[in-house]
Design an enzyme around this catalytic site. Structure first.
Site, mmCIF file in Angstrom:
data_model
loop_
_atom_site.group_PDB
_atom_site.id
_atom_site.type_symbol
_atom_site.label_atom_id
_atom_site.label_comp_id
_atom_site.label_asym_id
_atom_site.label_seq_id
_atom_site.Cartn_x
_atom_site.Cartn_y
_atom_site.Cartn_z
ATOM 1 N N GLY A 39 0.811 -1.212 0.000
ATOM 2 C CA GLY A 39 0.000 0.000 0.000
ATOM 3 C C GLY A 39 0.849 1.269 0.000
ATOM 4 O O GLY A 39 0.544 2.247 -0.700
ATOM 5 N N THR A 40 1.931 1.275 0.758
ATOM 6 C CA THR A 40 2.711 2.507 0.955
ATOM 7 C C THR A 40 3.256 3.101 -0.346
ATOM 8 O O THR A 40 3.191 4.320 -0.528
ATOM 9 C CB THR A 40 3.859 2.242 1.955
ATOM 10 O OG1 THR A 40 3.332 1.501 3.062
ATOM 11 C CG2 THR A 40 4.463 3.540 2.457
ATOM 12 N N ASP A 68 10.221 -9.086 -3.872
ATOM 13 C CA ASP A 68 9.628 -10.381 -3.524
ATOM 14 C C ASP A 68 8.438 -10.710 -4.416
ATOM 15 O O ASP A 68 7.937 -9.866 -5.156
ATOM 16 C CB ASP A 68 9.211 -10.378 -2.044
ATOM 17 C CG ASP A 68 8.575 -9.065 -1.592
ATOM 18 O OD1 ASP A 68 8.073 -8.311 -2.455
ATOM 19 O OD2 ASP A 68 8.567 -8.781 -0.393
ATOM 20 N N ASN A 137 5.484 -5.847 11.881
ATOM 21 C CA ASN A 137 6.366 -6.689 12.704
ATOM 22 C C ASN A 137 7.838 -6.421 12.393
ATOM 23 O O ASN A 137 8.714 -7.156 12.822
ATOM 24 C CB ASN A 137 6.046 -8.183 12.503
ATOM 25 C CG ASN A 137 6.291 -8.653 11.075
ATOM 26 O OD1 ASN A 137 6.730 -7.876 10.230
ATOM 27 N ND2 ASN A 137 6.023 -9.920 10.803
ATOM 28 N N HIS A 139 9.256 -6.433 9.357
ATOM 29 C CA HIS A 139 9.858 -7.119 8.201
ATOM 30 C C HIS A 139 10.221 -6.128 7.087
ATOM 31 O O HIS A 139 9.607 -5.063 6.961
ATOM 32 C CB HIS A 139 8.982 -8.275 7.685
ATOM 33 C CG HIS A 139 7.752 -7.893 6.939
ATOM 34 N ND1 HIS A 139 6.588 -8.623 6.991
ATOM 35 C CD2 HIS A 139 7.479 -6.871 6.091
ATOM 36 C CE1 HIS A 139 5.679 -8.077 6.223
ATOM 37 N NE2 HIS A 139 6.191 -7.013 5.661
ATOM 38 N N GLY A 141 11.133 -6.466 2.776
ATOM 39 C CA GLY A 141 10.863 -7.537 1.832
ATOM 40 C C GLY A 141 9.945 -8.494 2.582
ATOM 41 O O GLY A 141 9.093 -8.069 3.366
ATOM 42 N N GLU A 144 11.066 -12.079 7.531
ATOM 43 C CA GLU A 144 10.275 -12.022 8.757
ATOM 44 C C GLU A 144 11.195 -12.041 9.987
ATOM 45 O O GLU A 144 12.382 -12.376 9.878
ATOM 46 C CB GLU A 144 9.321 -13.229 8.788
ATOM 47 C CG GLU A 144 8.338 -13.292 7.625
ATOM 48 C CD GLU A 144 7.186 -12.280 7.744
ATOM 49 O OE1 GLU A 144 7.281 -11.315 8.522
ATOM 50 O OE2 GLU A 144 6.185 -12.469 7.029
ATOM 51 N N ARG A 168 -6.188 -7.996 3.082
ATOM 52 C CA ARG A 168 -7.055 -6.931 2.563
ATOM 53 C C ARG A 168 -7.039 -6.867 1.030
ATOM 54 O O ARG A 168 -7.958 -6.339 0.425
ATOM 55 C CB ARG A 168 -6.675 -5.574 3.164
ATOM 56 C CG ARG A 168 -5.303 -5.041 2.779
ATOM 57 C CD ARG A 168 -4.956 -3.815 3.642
ATOM 58 N NE ARG A 168 -3.850 -3.011 3.160
ATOM 59 C CZ ARG A 168 -2.563 -3.292 3.377
ATOM 60 N NH1 ARG A 168 -2.222 -4.383 4.044
ATOM 61 N NH2 ARG A 168 -1.626 -2.478 2.922
HETATM 62 C C1 F6R Z 1 6.392 -5.763 -0.440
HETATM 63 C C2 F6R Z 1 7.303 -5.844 0.702
HETATM 64 C C3 F6R Z 1 6.811 -5.678 2.111
HETATM 65 C C4 F6R Z 1 6.022 -4.381 2.310
HETATM 66 C C5 F6R Z 1 5.535 -4.271 3.757
HETATM 67 C C6 F6R Z 1 4.692 -3.021 3.984
HETATM 68 O O1 F6R Z 1 7.104 -5.923 -1.646
HETATM 69 O O2 F6R Z 1 8.436 -6.077 0.489
HETATM 70 O O3 F6R Z 1 7.914 -5.699 2.981
HETATM 71 O O4 F6R Z 1 6.834 -3.294 1.988
HETATM 72 O O5 F6R Z 1 4.770 -5.396 4.081
HETATM 73 O O6 F6R Z 1 3.519 -3.125 3.235
HETATM 74 P P1 F6R Z 1 2.468 -1.928 3.152
HETATM 75 O O7 F6R Z 1 3.116 -0.834 2.372
HETATM 76 O O8 F6R Z 1 1.283 -2.510 2.421
HETATM 77 O O9 F6R Z 1 2.157 -1.518 4.555
#
Ligand code: F6R
Length: 253
Positions: A39-40, A68, A137, A139, A141, A144, A168
């Site tokens: 989303g970001t 990823d 959490n 993470h 990419g 985890e 979502r």
């Molecule tokens: C996606 C990725 C993830 C997202 C992270 C934040 O390619 O590498 O690490 O950057 O989950 O996701 P949003 O932006 O949806 O809060």
């Protein structure tokens, strides 16, 4: 650690500042970008498309590596990251599709696919400019909590927290894949410059733990403390988590 923190007052500023950071790194021969989904960065990609259309920003010489991909989703599946990138950026700009790299979600052997992707990164790297989001959490990419900082591209079992956060985008959580291929933390740290983007109060705690506590594998983003060129771009809500590092509080106090 060399850490710059930029706090943006509006979504408009946030997306623009991120896009200008990317555009600045597109200058010079053979730029290699590392890109996230989620989303970001949606506003970042909208702004890059606008800059391409209205200001002549060109991606002709660029090469991109996405962080990823879900295992089990074809590139034309609406929730695959290949589809995300094509719809939000690649098909709207002048990039050569053969220079856009994303792990193959339909690979027969995910571990072999991770090795292939890692070899490609070694061949074309280092990444000049790596854009990251952050999970609640911690993470980066799909690395985890518990992932060693020396990890290279690998197959990962997604945590329930991450699957729930990403549900979502799917009809139901049952449809969220359980496996992904992700660049490792070592690949991310090899990038020359890193922009980590975070919006909203759900990222406060992860940011606080990533940048104000000592580095720990419990918080993958804390590995960025060991990198020489990291910029953290936050909105006012997310900035609360970094208050201890800001000379002014995020509310200007
Ligand atoms: C996606 C990725 C993830 C997202 C992270 C934040 O390619 O590498 O690490 O950057 O989950 O996701 P949003 O932006 O949806 O809060």
């Amino acid at each position: 650690m060399s850490l710059a923190i930029w706090v943006c007052e509006s979504d408009y500023d946030f997306d623009r500042v991120a896009a200008e950071w990317v555009a600045a790194h597109l200058e010079g021969p053979d730029p290699v970008l590392g890109l996230p989904t989620g989303g970001t960065p949606e506003g970042l990609y909208r702004e890059l498309v606008r800059m391409h259309r209205e200001e002549g920003l060109s991606f002709r010489s660029a090469r991109t590596f996405n962080l990823d991909e879900y295992v089990g989703l074809a590139a034309d599946h609406a929730q695959s990251y290949a589809h995300y990138m094509r719809e939000r950026l690649f098909r709207h700009v002048d990039i050569d599709p053969s220079r856009t790299h994303i792990p193959n979600g339909l690979c027969e052997d995910p571990d072999e696919e991770a090795r292939r992707y890692d070899a490609l990164l070694r061949e074309h790297g280092p990444i000049r400019a790596q854009v990251l989001g952050i999970g609640s959490n911690g993470h980066i990419g799909f690395n985890e909590p518990g992932t060693a900082f020396k990890t290279r591209t690998h197959t990962v079992q997604l945590t329930e927290e991450t699957r729930e956060a990403n549900a979502r985008f799917f009809e139901s959580i049952d449809e969220v894949p359980r496996l992904a291929v992700t660049m490792g933390i070592a690949n991310i740290l090899e990038s020359e410059a890193i922009l980590l983007m975070a919006k909203g109060s759900s990222k406060q705690e992860a940011l606080k733990r990533a940048f104000t506590d000592p580095p720990s594998i419990d918080v993958p983003a804390s590995a960025l403390q060991t990198h020489a060129d990291v910029t953290v771009l936050v909105d006012r809500e997310a900035a609360v988590g970094l208050a201890a590092l800001l000379s002014q509080g995020p509310d200007g106090s």
